[in-house]
Design an enzyme around this catalytic site. Structure first.
Site, PDB file in Angstrom:
ATOM      1  N   ASP A 132       0.821  -1.218   0.000  1.00 59.86           N
ATOM      2  CA  ASP A 132       0.000   0.000   0.000  1.00 59.86           C
ATOM      3  C   ASP A 132       0.853   1.265   0.000  1.00 59.86           C
ATOM      4  O   ASP A 132       0.516   2.262   0.642  1.00 59.86           O
ATOM      5  CB  ASP A 132      -0.957   0.006   1.194  1.00 59.86           C
ATOM      6  CG  ASP A 132      -2.032  -1.074   1.098  1.00 59.86           C
ATOM      7  OD1 ASP A 132      -2.137  -1.696   0.030  1.00 59.86           O
ATOM      8  OD2 ASP A 132      -2.748  -1.293   2.094  1.00 59.86           O
ATOM      9  N   HIS A 145      -6.703   3.009  -1.742  1.00 60.79           N
ATOM     10  CA  HIS A 145      -6.412   2.037  -0.683  1.00 60.79           C
ATOM     11  C   HIS A 145      -5.086   1.315  -0.933  1.00 60.79           C
ATOM     12  O   HIS A 145      -4.576   0.646  -0.029  1.00 60.79           O
ATOM     13  CB  HIS A 145      -7.562   1.036  -0.472  1.00 60.79           C
ATOM     14  CG  HIS A 145      -7.626  -0.079  -1.468  1.00 60.79           C
ATOM     15  ND1 HIS A 145      -8.217  -1.293  -1.175  1.00 60.79           N
ATOM     16  CD2 HIS A 145      -7.204  -0.178  -2.755  1.00 60.79           C
ATOM     17  CE1 HIS A 145      -8.148  -2.091  -2.233  1.00 60.79           C
ATOM     18  NE2 HIS A 145      -7.546  -1.447  -3.195  1.00 60.79           N
ATOM     19  N   ASP A 238      -6.656  -9.008   5.131  1.00 62.40           N
ATOM     20  CA  ASP A 238      -6.108  -9.891   4.097  1.00 62.40           C
ATOM     21  C   ASP A 238      -4.665 -10.298   4.382  1.00 62.40           C
ATOM     22  O   ASP A 238      -4.075 -11.077   3.638  1.00 62.40           O
ATOM     23  CB  ASP A 238      -6.266  -9.303   2.690  1.00 62.40           C
ATOM     24  CG  ASP A 238      -5.338  -8.139   2.368  1.00 62.40           C
ATOM     25  OD1 ASP A 238      -4.280  -7.985   2.996  1.00 62.40           O
ATOM     26  OD2 ASP A 238      -5.678  -7.364   1.432  1.00 62.40           O
ATOM     27  N   GLU A 281     -10.569  -3.485   5.828  1.00 62.66           N
ATOM     28  CA  GLU A 281     -10.919  -4.293   4.653  1.00 62.66           C
ATOM     29  C   GLU A 281     -11.812  -5.496   4.923  1.00 62.66           C
ATOM     30  O   GLU A 281     -11.847  -6.436   4.127  1.00 62.66           O
ATOM     31  CB  GLU A 281      -9.662  -4.726   3.883  1.00 62.66           C
ATOM     32  CG  GLU A 281      -8.831  -3.583   3.323  1.00 62.66           C
ATOM     33  CD  GLU A 281      -9.412  -2.935   2.060  1.00 62.66           C
ATOM     34  OE1 GLU A 281     -10.432  -3.445   1.554  1.00 62.66           O
ATOM     35  OE2 GLU A 281      -8.830  -1.932   1.598  1.00 62.66           O
TER      36      GLU A 281
END
Length: 324
Positions: A132, A145, A238, A281
């Site tokens: 990210d 994001h 994740d 998320e």
């Protein structure tokens, strides 16, 4: 400095960030409420954590901006994160720690920025399958994001174009104060940035090679060898293998097991220096009801470990051994 293990355990101020405009899929705006409905607040309280639930921020999800550049929805994302920054900073100045329930991972812009305004000496532990750290000029998707770290990192300021909606966001984090855990899907531009600025990175390769205990020891020593700085954890669900958290937007096989994720949380709790935790998320619209419940349940389970829940069992609050 706030610390969860201090003698006077601080109140945990919970704030929901019901937001999805940092990426193209609907659903993360329902993440905070799905975590609450799964028992996040009640379980923390039952465990003995003092919690104030501040509800959800009033952020805009309905507007779709006409693209002016490669970045999607910058004004909406910028405005929402400005609110989050102000809220997190306010909670910390009230001597609360903060638990921020997302929401897509663009939330880290506001959460970390606000943290740095209240505690400038903060270090960041980023637990995620993804770095990210794309800039608007390296991002293959234009989804913010996938860019939050680039808006925060001082070393990247010369490489960042002016972005409408982010005039308020001044870089507040040095590369030496950031460490990644759990990476396994990194874009070429991100790899270049990580190597160029020497950012500490413990991918799943390092987890497999050294084991999660050694990785946590190395990670904490890298960003805070003195062991006295406030910690911000930005945790994308994740990071965990999709076998355990399938209801998320960008799952990647080969992630942290639940045992490894819990160990990460337990070790950070033991430092006594956790000030802000992001849970990002969770997307309850992307999977079956069964898999949604599994994702919520496991996300809550890991969150509890950040606040002292132990796998060997913990004595319930005010519990006395019954007599016959």
């Amino acid at each position: 400095m706030l610390g969860i293990k201090s003698q006077q355990q601080p109140t945990v101020g919970v704030v929901g960030f019901p937001f999805s405009k940092g990426q193209p899929r609907h659903g993360t705006e329902h993440g905070p409420d799905s975590l609450r409905e799964g028992g996040m607040i009640s379980k923390l309280e039952e465990f003995g954590v003092k919690v104030v639930d501040n509800g959800n921020l009033d952020v805009e999800n309905g507007i779709r901006e006409e693209p002016e550049s490669a970045i999607r929805n910058p004004r909406v994302v910028g405005a929402a994160n400005k609110k989050l920054s102000e809220t997190v900073s306010k909670l910390l100045k009230m001597k609360q720690s903060a638990l921020v329930l997302g929401g897509d991972h663009s939330m880290a812009i506001g959460s970390i920025h606000g943290h740095a305004q209240a505690e400038p000496d903060v270090v960041v532990i980023w637990v995620d399958a993804h770095a990210d750290i794309n800039t608007p000029l390296t991002s293959p998707s234009g989804n913010i994001h996938g860019m939050p770290v680039s808006f925060l990192l001082k070393e990247l300021e010369p490489f960042m174009p002016a972005t409408a909606g982010f005039e308020w966001c001044k870089p507040c984090l040095s590369a030496k104060d950031l460490v990644y855990i759990g990476l396994r899907d990194v874009d070429p531009g991100e790899r270049l940035i990580i190597e160029k600025f020497g950012i500490a990175c413990y991918s799943m390769h390092e987890v497999d090679k050294h084991g999660i205990r050694a990785v946590m020891d190395m990670a904490l020593n890298r960003v805070d060898p003195s062991g006295n700085r406030p910690i911000h954890v930005s945790f994308d669900v994740d990071a965990i293998d999709p076998a355990y958290t399938p209801a998320t937007g960008t799952p990647v096989q080969g992630g942290l097991s639940m045992r490894e994720a819990c160990y990460v949380a337990e070790e950070i709790y033991k430092t006594g220096r956790l000030s802000v935790l992001d849970i990002a998320e969770v997307n309850p619209l992307l999977s079956t009801e069964e898999k949604r419940k599994l994702t919520v349940q496991n996300s809550i389970e890991v969150t509890m470990k950040f606040y002292g829940s132990k796998r060997e069992g913990t004595k319930p609050k005010d519990y006395e051994l019954p007599r016959p």
